[in-house]
Design a protein around this motif. Sequence first.
Motif, PDB file in Angstrom:
ATOM      1  N   PRO A 433       0.838  -1.222   0.000  1.00  0.00           N
ATOM      2  CA  PRO A 433       0.000   0.000   0.000  1.00  0.00           C
ATOM      3  C   PRO A 433       0.863   1.259   0.000  1.00  0.00           C
ATOM      4  CG  PRO A 433       0.071  -0.938   2.206  1.00  0.00           C
ATOM      5  CD  PRO A 433       0.847  -1.877   1.324  1.00  0.00           C
ATOM      6  N   ILE A 434       1.322   1.678  -1.171  1.00  0.00           N
ATOM      7  CA  ILE A 434       2.240   2.810  -1.304  1.00  0.00           C
ATOM      8  C   ILE A 434       1.525   3.959  -1.999  1.00  0.00           C
ATOM      9  CG2 ILE A 434       4.378   3.611  -2.357  1.00  0.00           C
ATOM     10  CD1 ILE A 434       5.495   0.825  -2.051  1.00  0.00           C
ATOM     11  N   VAL A 435       1.588   5.135  -1.399  1.00  0.00           N
ATOM     12  CA  VAL A 435       1.078   6.347  -2.014  1.00  0.00           C
ATOM     13  C   VAL A 435       2.280   7.203  -2.401  1.00  0.00           C
ATOM     14  CG1 VAL A 435       0.831   7.546   0.202  1.00  0.00           C
ATOM     15  CG2 VAL A 435      -0.483   8.314  -1.781  1.00  0.00           C
ATOM     16  N   THR A 436       2.223   7.789  -3.598  1.00  0.00           N
ATOM     17  CA  THR A 436       3.330   8.585  -4.131  1.00  0.00           C
ATOM     18  C   THR A 436       2.825   9.973  -4.472  1.00  0.00           C
ATOM     19  OG1 THR A 436       4.337   6.591  -5.070  1.00  0.00           O
ATOM     20  CG2 THR A 436       5.111   8.712  -5.891  1.00  0.00           C
ATOM     21  N   LEU A 437       3.494  10.992  -3.970  1.00  0.00           N
ATOM     22  CA  LEU A 437       3.200  12.383  -4.291  1.00  0.00           C
ATOM     23  C   LEU A 437       4.381  12.965  -5.029  1.00  0.00           C
ATOM     24  CD1 LEU A 437       0.407  13.165  -3.259  1.00  0.00           C
ATOM     25  CD2 LEU A 437       1.490  11.705  -1.561  1.00  0.00           C
ATOM     26  N   LYS A 438       4.115  13.567  -6.209  1.00  0.00           N
ATOM     27  CA  LYS A 438       5.165  14.152  -7.035  1.00  0.00           C
ATOM     28  C   LYS A 438       4.861  15.629  -7.265  1.00  0.00           C
ATOM     29  CE  LYS A 438       5.870   9.856  -9.670  1.00  0.00           C
ATOM     30  NZ  LYS A 438       5.886   9.262 -11.033  1.00  0.00           N
ATOM     31  N   VAL A 439       5.910  16.456  -7.250  1.00  0.00           N
ATOM     32  CA  VAL A 439       5.791  17.872  -7.588  1.00  0.00           C
ATOM     33  C   VAL A 439       6.248  18.021  -9.032  1.00  0.00           C
ATOM     34  CG1 VAL A 439       6.506  20.212  -7.045  1.00  0.00           C
ATOM     35  CG2 VAL A 439       6.164  18.559  -5.202  1.00  0.00           C
ATOM     36  N   MET A 440       5.323  18.464  -9.898  1.00  0.00           N
ATOM     37  CA  MET A 440       5.582  18.540 -11.332  1.00  0.00           C
ATOM     38  C   MET A 440       5.535  19.987 -11.808  1.00  0.00           C
ATOM     39  SD  MET A 440       5.782  15.240 -11.980  1.00  0.00           S
ATOM     40  CE  MET A 440       5.717  15.194 -13.781  1.00  0.00           C
TER      41      MET A 440
END
Length: 626
Positions: A433-440
Amino acid sequence: SRYYAMRGDTLLYKTFLHHELPVLVVYEKEIETYFNNFSDSIQQFKLQRCPKLGGDPDDEDDEKDPDIGMYKGSFRIYELHPDVSKNRELIYGTVPTVGPIKINVRVYLLQGLRLACRSRIKENTCDPFLAVKLGSREIFDVDGSLKKNCRDPMFATFYNLTTIIPNMPQLVVQTWDWNATEEGRDILIGETRIDLENRYLSVKRPMCGLTERYMIDGPHSWRDFMSPVQILEEWCLANGIPVPTYSSDGKRAGVNGEMFSSEEFETHAINYEDATVWGEYKERTALYVLLEFGLIRDYVEKRQLTDPVMPGVPQGRILMWVDIFPFSEKPPEPMRVDPPLPVEQELRVIVFEVTNTETIQEIDPGPGMEKLNDLFVQGHFSGDTESQVSETHTRAVNGNGVFNWRFKFNFQYAYLKRKVMIPGDIEDTYLDPIVTLKVMDGDPGVSKEPYGYVHLNLSYMPRGMAREDWAIMDIIPEYEEPPKGKDEVYDPDDYTFVGPTKITFLNLYKAKKTLGWWPLYKKEGDYLVKTGNIRMELEVMNKEQSEKRPAGFGRNEPNANPLIPEPIRVTTEFKGLQAKLATLKFIWKSPNRCKFIIAIILQLFGFIFGALLWNAPSSLTASLAG
């Protein structure tokens, strides 16, 4: 659920203990090793070939294996009673019933553990299925128990069989590897053998484990064909002990000169108030006496699997237990051994802001100038085919973006595996259960790669930091510090540690919510490098809770649980009047606007008071001259 409470979710186990519900005993080896092979009633003796008297020592017949069989029985010495009529009861009173006995056998098979890979055409995996043999009956359950590509298969099944002891007492449980050769043949992984006769005749009564609590309804209801009172009386007679006596209310029992009270075993009376679930006091007291005398409790055992061709070489283990009932008695309903179904969950992630993100521009703004970028946040959860995106913060200054944006991810969580289940047409897939947040960057022409990201495993993640400067890379489990160069020398006097005094990790499914700062990073070569910070809140809840506390995506309605305000953003793109209006708008929407207003009022009073002091001498001179 009692077994899964013991091995999987500790929170579930604590719930069982708090409500004083029955749990299972987990034996790490074969249960026979803990109880001397259940030889309290009958023992096993090897039968060997007698040597020839005066035989030739070079005779080949004498070099054969001397073991020719097995004798099962007991040798006892009794002191006879003067009254001959009582000798029969003295000698045969505790001897088990002789003659063939027909029994029902219920074999529960839960899981294979680290099964060996015997196939040469499969890479470190197998496709196991079960086979059970008892007497003349053989079950090869390919259709019902086949599990593909796994060495720890969850079988969660049971089989009902019958046999006659002592004629056919041996139960054989096997695991096979399906289609394991190029010719399509199945290969035996391993097997375990159980002597049912010893279990059926043992005074420890392993034929059906005793449930720790006597319940007459619900998933933990009593499952033996005899009640605790009947079992206790039978046990006392088999051991030459007078039958027990009970108090009028059934809360106390006297056995062999000892007094037992149910209140000693039931700590919290509030747990036993429901009369439709809990049995009468007499039965409960008798059960506690049996448990104190060491009779076998409800259990599961981990039995070693071996191949007869390679005896003594472990081929894995199988988690199981066996219930035995007389054929003349109606067996109780089988216990449900299905693993807990995945639970529908919702993850809510609120991204408030990102700071000090290392961004790039097509044209270098030059020294002393701010970098302006259009930033947005992209969120992704394990198993999702598409990512979610926030609104764009246009012309964010020096990588500082404010979003106040809520992401929502719906998924199915398997508590036993601690993974997210992705349903499939043929077989389900399980992911971490991995959540990924990216700044684009909002302009793909500037950068298609994220400026920074953060991966968080919900079952083991760092707790959010209370301060921005505490969001260091050391809190990331997979972080490794890059090696120092040849010219870099570590001087402790020049090093000032900035970070939390203690780094803690949590399971979000137990903590439910966390808020704080985390580092943003990206991979450069073989190492992770910090590129910024992100402040956010993560909360996980089940479907029922999410329906009671609805919340919209982003800042859409219903904007609640919690309410997300509009982001307050200050950029450098405004000139002249627009800049003044933007500044006033920022002051008005700021949570510190009262302080700003008080400061402005104090400044006005200061100007007025200063003007009065400045004009006071001239006014005084004019009044004197007049």
